[in-house]
Design a protein around this motif. Structure first.
Motif, short mmCIF file in Angstrom:
data_model
loop_
_atom_site.label_atom_id
_atom_site.label_comp_id
_atom_site.label_asym_id
_atom_site.label_seq_id
_atom_site.Cartn_x
_atom_site.Cartn_y
_atom_site.Cartn_z
N ASP A 235 154.04 108.88 -9.62
CA ASP A 235 152.87 108.84 -8.84
C ASP A 235 152.30 107.30 -8.59
O ASP A 235 151.06 107.43 -8.05
CB ASP A 235 151.97 109.99 -9.04
CG ASP A 235 151.14 109.51 -10.37
OD1 ASP A 235 151.60 108.35 -11.09
OD2 ASP A 235 150.05 110.02 -10.86
N ILE B 123 149.69 113.44 -9.64
CA ILE B 123 150.06 114.52 -8.50
C ILE B 123 151.12 115.36 -8.81
O ILE B 123 152.27 114.83 -9.62
CB ILE B 123 150.55 113.51 -7.04
CG1 ILE B 123 149.37 112.60 -7.04
CG2 ILE B 123 150.76 114.42 -5.88
CD1 ILE B 123 150.12 111.51 -6.09
N TYR C 136 151.11 109.73 0.62
CA TYR C 136 150.04 108.84 0.79
C TYR C 136 149.27 108.58 -0.60
O TYR C 136 148.38 107.78 -0.56
CB TYR C 136 149.17 109.40 1.99
CG TYR C 136 149.86 109.31 3.56
CD1 TYR C 136 149.89 108.04 4.06
CD2 TYR C 136 150.45 110.31 3.91
CE1 TYR C 136 150.37 107.95 5.51
CE2 TYR C 136 151.18 110.26 5.30
CZ TYR C 136 151.15 108.91 5.90
OH TYR C 136 151.62 108.68 7.31
N GLU C 137 149.17 109.68 -1.30
CA GLU C 137 148.58 109.58 -2.44
C GLU C 137 148.96 108.84 -3.60
O GLU C 137 148.45 108.55 -4.37
CB GLU C 137 148.31 111.28 -3.02
CG GLU C 137 147.50 112.12 -2.00
CD GLU C 137 147.49 113.46 -2.53
OE1 GLU C 137 147.24 113.56 -3.87
OE2 GLU C 137 147.39 114.47 -1.80
N LYS D 204 156.56 103.80 -1.78
CA LYS D 204 155.97 105.20 -2.32
C LYS D 204 156.82 106.28 -2.39
O LYS D 204 156.84 107.29 -3.07
CB LYS D 204 154.63 105.35 -1.35
CG LYS D 204 153.63 104.52 -1.35
CD LYS D 204 152.03 105.16 -0.59
CE LYS D 204 151.25 104.51 -0.71
NZ LYS D 204 149.92 104.97 0.03
N SER E 2 152.27 114.53 2.65
CA SER E 2 150.78 114.15 2.45
C SER E 2 150.62 113.74 0.90
O SER E 2 149.89 112.80 0.74
CB SER E 2 149.90 115.40 2.48
OG SER E 2 150.51 116.45 1.52
N LYS E 3 151.67 114.10 0.16
CA LYS E 3 151.78 113.33 -1.26
C LYS E 3 152.09 112.03 -1.53
O LYS E 3 151.61 111.32 -2.28
CB LYS E 3 152.79 114.37 -2.08
CG LYS E 3 152.17 115.84 -2.54
CD LYS E 3 153.30 116.45 -3.46
CE LYS E 3 152.50 117.87 -3.61
NZ LYS E 3 151.26 118.10 -4.24
#
Length: 333
Positions: free
Chosen positions: A286, A18, A235-236, A277, A232-233
């Motif tokens: 990431d 990411i 969550y990844e 996170k 949103s990143k």
């Protein structure tokens, strides 16, 4: 013999799945803006930023005059979004926070007039000064990002974040926050006094401003669209199964620890996950490592666990018990 030991950050070389470069730049820009007014308080700022990225609410506790309210207001100023401040008082009613239906004389119909909670970033000053019924008005909106009044549902547009302050030493005229409400805060941040060097810098900074307000020193550096993208990143971010098990083992231990009357809930486990996170992201990784989990544990758990009366009388603190529990659980490799 040469020491070849590396810190976890130094020993990691990887290609990120990411692109977190923009996120890290935004974090540094916000810190830079805050540092124009705020001296020190690095951990305070970092936790605020992690909570912002992890879509969590924050409870800030500290004695009067340590810049709790100022920092929260300045953080809001760095984001191009709506901001409201609510001063909680003993006579504040739920309708003063949520809003109320008023009669429109022209149409003879009742119309809902929104309260100050309808904003993106909401600063609640001295949250423990309002009685239980007013505090309970926050339950639904903090957890579900919606308000239900007179059978109608009102959705809070993102971002929505509550920053609440409270004073730990003034007991007269205050109401303890119920456990159900405390559990809705991602972090509880304890803000302490500055050291000598920081105190000198604070005085110099105030002197150099020559009467200008702190807010005038700070400009907006983050848009709502960018914040939504960075969230949103989060969550990844990759979390391995052994890290998830590590989080669960620590939380489970709080539920049967002899020093504790109340342990962490499953909501606490999820809060640790999201905070971990966030810590990984602002460090450009990431994936989550055990150090992220350790860093998240104390601010996530300190307001959720309750000491037994015996341990409290002995002077034990929740922070000490959390540290004991974390040290007793084997770190995944």
């Amino acid at each position: 013999m040469e020491n070849t030991e590396q810190t976890p950050e130094e020993g990691l070389h990887f290609n990120s799945r990411i692109d977190l470069s923009k996120l890290r730049v935004a974090v540094e820009q916000i810190k830079e803006q805050l540092h124009q007014v705020i001296v020190g308080q690095e951990e305070f700022m970092e936790l605020l930023l992690v909570a912002l990225l992890a879509d969590g609410h924050v409870l800030i506790e500290g004695v009067p005059g340590v810049a709790k309210t100022v920092t929260a207001k300045l953080l809001a100023k760095t984001i191009a979004t709506d901001f409201n401040r609510i001063q909680f008082t003993p006579d504040l009613m739920p309708s003063d926070v949520l809003g109320t239906s008023v009669l429109n004389m022209k149409t003879s119909d009742f119309e809902f007039k929104k309260g100050p909670i309808f904003s993106n970033l909401v600063l609640i000053d001295e949250i423990n000064r309002a009685p239980a019924k007013t505090q309970a008005a926050l339950f639904e909106v903090m957890e579900e990002r919606q308000i239900t009044i007179d059978g109608a549902k009102y959705i809070m547009p993102p971002p929505f974040m509550v920053l609440a302050t409270q004073n730990p030493i003034e007991q007269e005229g205050t109401y303890a926050l119920p456990e159900a409400q405390l559990d809705r805060f991602l972090f509880k941040i304890n803000v302490g006094y500055p050291n000598l060097e920081e105190e000198v810098l604070i005085i110099q900074s105030h002197n150099n401003r020559k009467g200008a307000s702190p807010q005038s020193q700070v400009t907006s550096v983050l848009s709502e669209k960018d914040l939504a993208e960075y969230r949103s990143k989060i969550y990844e971010i990759l979390v391995e199964e052994k890290i998830i098990k590590y989080i669960a083992e620590i939380i489970i231990k709080t539920r049967n620890h002899p020093h504790l009357y109340l342990g962490g809930s499953p909501r606490a486990s999820i809060a640790v996950l999201m905070a971990s996170k966030g810590f990984a992201a602002i460090n450009g990784r990431d994936f989550v490592i055990p150090e992220d989990v350790k860093k998240a544990m104390t601010p996530v758990l300190r307001h959720r666990i309750i000491l037994t009366p015996e341990r409290e009388m002995e002077g034990m603190t929740t922070d000490k018990v959390i540290e004991m529990i974390v040290q007793s659980v084997e770190v995944p490799r």
